[in-house]
Write a protein that holds these residues in place. Structure first.
Motif, mmCIF file in Angstrom:
data_model
loop_
_atom_site.group_PDB
_atom_site.id
_atom_site.type_symbol
_atom_site.label_atom_id
_atom_site.label_comp_id
_atom_site.label_asym_id
_atom_site.label_seq_id
_atom_site.Cartn_x
_atom_site.Cartn_y
_atom_site.Cartn_z
ATOM 1 N N LEU A 107 5.038 7.543 -7.843
ATOM 2 C CA LEU A 107 4.334 6.293 -8.108
ATOM 3 C C LEU A 107 3.995 6.143 -9.586
ATOM 4 O O LEU A 107 3.471 7.056 -10.219
ATOM 5 C CB LEU A 107 3.039 6.230 -7.302
ATOM 6 C CG LEU A 107 3.153 6.103 -5.783
ATOM 7 C CD1 LEU A 107 1.766 6.113 -5.162
ATOM 8 C CD2 LEU A 107 3.901 4.839 -5.401
ATOM 9 N N GLU A 111 1.319 1.128 -8.978
ATOM 10 C CA GLU A 111 2.139 1.115 -7.770
ATOM 11 C C GLU A 111 1.371 1.721 -6.597
ATOM 12 O O GLU A 111 0.442 2.506 -6.772
ATOM 13 C CB GLU A 111 3.432 1.892 -7.999
ATOM 14 C CG GLU A 111 4.361 1.233 -9.007
ATOM 15 C CD GLU A 111 5.667 1.977 -9.181
ATOM 16 O OE1 GLU A 111 6.651 1.347 -9.617
ATOM 17 O OE2 GLU A 111 5.708 3.190 -8.876
ATOM 18 N N THR A 112 1.779 1.334 -5.385
ATOM 19 C CA THR A 112 1.105 1.800 -4.180
ATOM 20 C C THR A 112 2.115 2.291 -3.152
ATOM 21 O O THR A 112 3.307 2.003 -3.255
ATOM 22 C CB THR A 112 0.263 0.680 -3.540
ATOM 23 O OG1 THR A 112 1.139 -0.384 -3.120
ATOM 24 C CG2 THR A 112 -0.756 0.130 -4.530
ATOM 25 N N SER A 113 1.617 3.009 -2.174
ATOM 26 C CA SER A 113 2.469 3.501 -1.107
ATOM 27 C C SER A 113 1.613 3.803 0.121
ATOM 28 O O SER A 113 0.392 3.966 0.010
ATOM 29 C CB SER A 113 3.204 4.772 -1.540
ATOM 30 O OG SER A 113 4.058 5.247 -0.512
ATOM 31 N N PHE A 135 -3.395 4.779 2.522
ATOM 32 C CA PHE A 135 -2.929 3.880 1.458
ATOM 33 C C PHE A 135 -3.227 4.551 0.129
ATOM 34 O O PHE A 135 -4.363 4.938 -0.150
ATOM 35 C CB PHE A 135 -3.656 2.539 1.555
ATOM 36 C CG PHE A 135 -3.335 1.587 0.438
ATOM 37 C CD1 PHE A 135 -2.191 0.807 0.486
ATOM 38 C CD2 PHE A 135 -4.182 1.463 -0.660
ATOM 39 C CE1 PHE A 135 -1.891 -0.078 -0.537
ATOM 40 C CE2 PHE A 135 -3.893 0.587 -1.690
ATOM 41 C CZ PHE A 135 -2.743 -0.193 -1.628
ATOM 42 N N VAL A 136 -2.197 4.710 -0.708
ATOM 43 C CA VAL A 136 -2.338 5.415 -1.981
ATOM 44 C C VAL A 136 -2.025 4.472 -3.134
ATOM 45 O O VAL A 136 -1.017 3.760 -3.116
ATOM 46 C CB VAL A 136 -1.385 6.623 -2.055
ATOM 47 C CG1 VAL A 136 -1.611 7.402 -3.343
ATOM 48 C CG2 VAL A 136 -1.582 7.523 -0.846
ATOM 49 N N ALA A 137 -2.892 4.459 -4.138
ATOM 50 C CA ALA A 137 -2.684 3.614 -5.322
ATOM 51 C C ALA A 137 -2.859 4.462 -6.578
ATOM 52 O O ALA A 137 -3.849 5.187 -6.708
ATOM 53 C CB ALA A 137 -3.670 2.453 -5.342
ATOM 54 N N ARG A 138 -1.887 4.389 -7.483
ATOM 55 C CA ARG A 138 -2.001 5.107 -8.757
ATOM 56 C C ARG A 138 -2.788 4.223 -9.713
ATOM 57 O O ARG A 138 -2.310 3.189 -10.168
ATOM 58 C CB ARG A 138 -0.602 5.398 -9.324
ATOM 59 C CG ARG A 138 -0.607 6.390 -10.496
ATOM 60 C CD ARG A 138 -0.798 7.796 -9.971
ATOM 61 N NE ARG A 138 -0.817 8.793 -11.012
ATOM 62 C CZ ARG A 138 -0.019 9.853 -11.040
ATOM 63 N NH1 ARG A 138 0.869 10.022 -10.102
ATOM 64 N NH2 ARG A 138 -0.114 10.745 -11.997
ATOM 65 N N VAL A 144 -6.008 8.677 -9.074
ATOM 66 C CA VAL A 144 -5.371 8.138 -7.874
ATOM 67 C C VAL A 144 -6.456 7.776 -6.865
ATOM 68 O O VAL A 144 -7.455 8.486 -6.731
ATOM 69 C CB VAL A 144 -4.411 9.168 -7.247
ATOM 70 C CG1 VAL A 144 -3.877 8.672 -5.915
ATOM 71 C CG2 VAL A 144 -3.259 9.468 -8.187
ATOM 72 N N ASN A 149 -5.619 3.450 5.739
ATOM 73 C CA ASN A 149 -4.846 2.210 5.841
ATOM 74 C C ASN A 149 -5.361 1.334 6.984
ATOM 75 O O ASN A 149 -5.349 0.111 6.900
ATOM 76 C CB ASN A 149 -3.367 2.530 6.065
ATOM 77 C CG ASN A 149 -2.483 1.321 5.862
ATOM 78 O OD1 ASN A 149 -2.660 0.577 4.890
ATOM 79 N ND2 ASN A 149 -1.540 1.098 6.754
ATOM 80 N N ARG A 186 -12.649 5.823 1.191
ATOM 81 C CA ARG A 186 -12.083 5.475 -0.117
ATOM 82 C C ARG A 186 -12.321 6.678 -1.017
ATOM 83 O O ARG A 186 -13.443 7.043 -1.293
ATOM 84 C CB ARG A 186 -12.764 4.247 -0.714
ATOM 85 C CG ARG A 186 -12.181 3.855 -2.081
ATOM 86 C CD ARG A 186 -12.997 2.775 -2.781
ATOM 87 N NE ARG A 186 -14.291 3.262 -3.219
ATOM 88 C CZ ARG A 186 -15.455 2.819 -2.767
ATOM 89 N NH1 ARG A 186 -15.498 1.892 -1.819
ATOM 90 N NH2 ARG A 186 -16.599 3.316 -3.231
#
Length: 303
Positions: A107, A111-113, A135-138, A144, A149, A186
C-alpha cells in the motif's frame, strides 16, 4: 469486547514491511476500542477501553494489551462491577496474532485495502479465536490505521463472562442483558524511530547521521560521482569497478567484493585495509557507527 481486542491485534500485524525489519507501536491517543450492550430490550449503551498498548515485531508477530481496569461505562459503580465480576480483577487481556503482510505492505500513502484477519484473545484463562475482515489505510510512510470493516459480534459465553453478566443483572436488578456484544475498533500504528536492517542488524536512522561524515565525497544516487565514487548499490559490488570513476590501482586490483564484513574492515581503517588507495578519510572509530552506516547503505542503495 474481547473480540474487539482481537481485531486490534490483527490490525497491528498488517502494518509491518517484509523488506525491512521494522517494528510498529500502537498510538493509544489515536486508537479506540468500543463495544455495545442492550438492557431491558430497548436501552442501548456504548462502552470502551481507554488504556491500550501494543506493538508489531520485525518478524510480524503482534501483541496487544488491553488494560481491563480502564473500562469506561460512564458510571463509576458499573466500572467497578465490570472489573470485579466480569473481568474477575484480571489486569489485562492479551491479543496475539501472526500474519502474512505481503499484500498490505504494497500500500502507498493514501491507499486502502481489506484483509482477512485471525487472532486469539486471552482473558482469565479463556482463549477466543476471531476470524474477520479489517479495513487498512496507509496514512503516511510511518503510520497505518486499521479498523473493523464490519461490526464484530462477541458471545459472552465464548468469552467466558456469562457468570459475570448474571451478577451484573442481579446487582442492577435488570431483567436482561444481551449475551452478544457488537464490537468496533480503530487502531493506529506508528513506525518506530529505530528501523533495523534485516541483514546487518544496524540502526538505519542512526546510520543516516553517520553518513553525513561521508557526504563531502560520496553520494548514493546512481552514477553521481564526486571526489569519491557513488555508493549506489555498493553492497555486492566489486571494489574499484564502478563505471565513470577513476579508481586507484590498489582498489582496482584488490579483488574485494563489498559485503557487510569487507566494508566493516575497510571503514575501520581504509589505508591499512587497502594500502595505496586514495581515500583520505581516516576511518570510523566506533563499531556501532560502522554497523549503522552499512545498514543505511544497505537500505538506501538497494537495487
Amino acid at each position: 469486547m474481547k473480540l474487539l481486542l482481537k481485531a486490534v491485534t490483527i490490525a497491528s500485524a498488517i502494518v509491518a514491511t517484509p523488506a525491512l525489519a521494522t517494528s510498529w507501536t500502537l498510538a493509544p491517543e489515536s486508537s479506540h476500542l468500543a463495544y455495545g450492550t442492550i438492557k431491558k430490550d430497548t436501552v442501548g449503551e456504548v462502552n470502551s477501553f481507554t488504556n491500550l498498548s501494543g506493538h508489531v515485531s520485525p518478524d510480524g508477530k503482534v501483541e496487544i494489551e488491553i488494560d481491563l481496569s480502564s473500562v469506561e461505562t460512564n458510571i463509576d459503580i458499573r466500572n467497578e462491577r465490570m472489573i470485579e465480576y466480569v473481568f474477575r480483577k484480571a489486569g489485562t487481556a492479551t491479543l496475539t496474532a501472526e500474519f502474512d503482510m505481503q499484500e498490505v505492505s504494497k500500500l502507498g500513502v493514501g491507499e486502502t485495502s481489506i484483509v482477512d484477519a485471525e487472532a486469539v484473545l486471552s482473558l482469565v484463562g479463556t482463549a477466543v479465536e476471531i476470524d474477520t475482515e479489517m479495513f487498512v489505510a496507509r496514512l503516511s510512510e510511518t503510520s497505518v490505521m486499521v479498523s473493523t470493516n464490519n461490526m464484530v459480534f462477541i458471545s459472552t459465553e465464548d468469552a467466558g463472562v456469562n457468570a459475570g453478566v448474571d451478577k451484573l443483572m442481579e446487582l442492577a436488578d435488570l431483567p436482561g442483558i444481551t449475551r452478544t456484544a457488537p464490537v468496533t475498533a480503530r487502531l493506529v500504528f506508528n513506525m518506530d524511530d529505530k528501523k533495523v536492517d534485516a541483514v546487518t542488524g544496524g540502526d538505519i536512522k542512526a546510520g543516516k547521521k553517520v553518513f553525513r561524515k561521508c557526504k563531502a565525497c560520496h553520494q548514493t544516487k546512481e552514477g553521481r560521482h564526486g571526489v569519491g565514487p557513488s555508493l549506489h548499490g555498493v553492497i555486492g559490488a566489486t571494489a574499484g569497478q564502478s563505471d565513470g570513476f577513476k579508481f586507484s590501482s590498489s582498489l582496482q586490483e584488490s579483488g574485494i567484493t563489498w559485503t557487510a564484513a569487507s566494508l566493516t574492515e575497510f571503514l575501520a581503517d581504509p589505508k591499512g585495509n587497502i594500502p595505496g588507495n586514495r581515500m583520505q578519510f581516516p576511518g570510523l572509530k566506533k563499531d556501532e557507527d560502522i554497523v549503522n552506516v552499512i545498514a543505511y547503505l544497505q537500505d538506501k542503495t538497494k537495487g
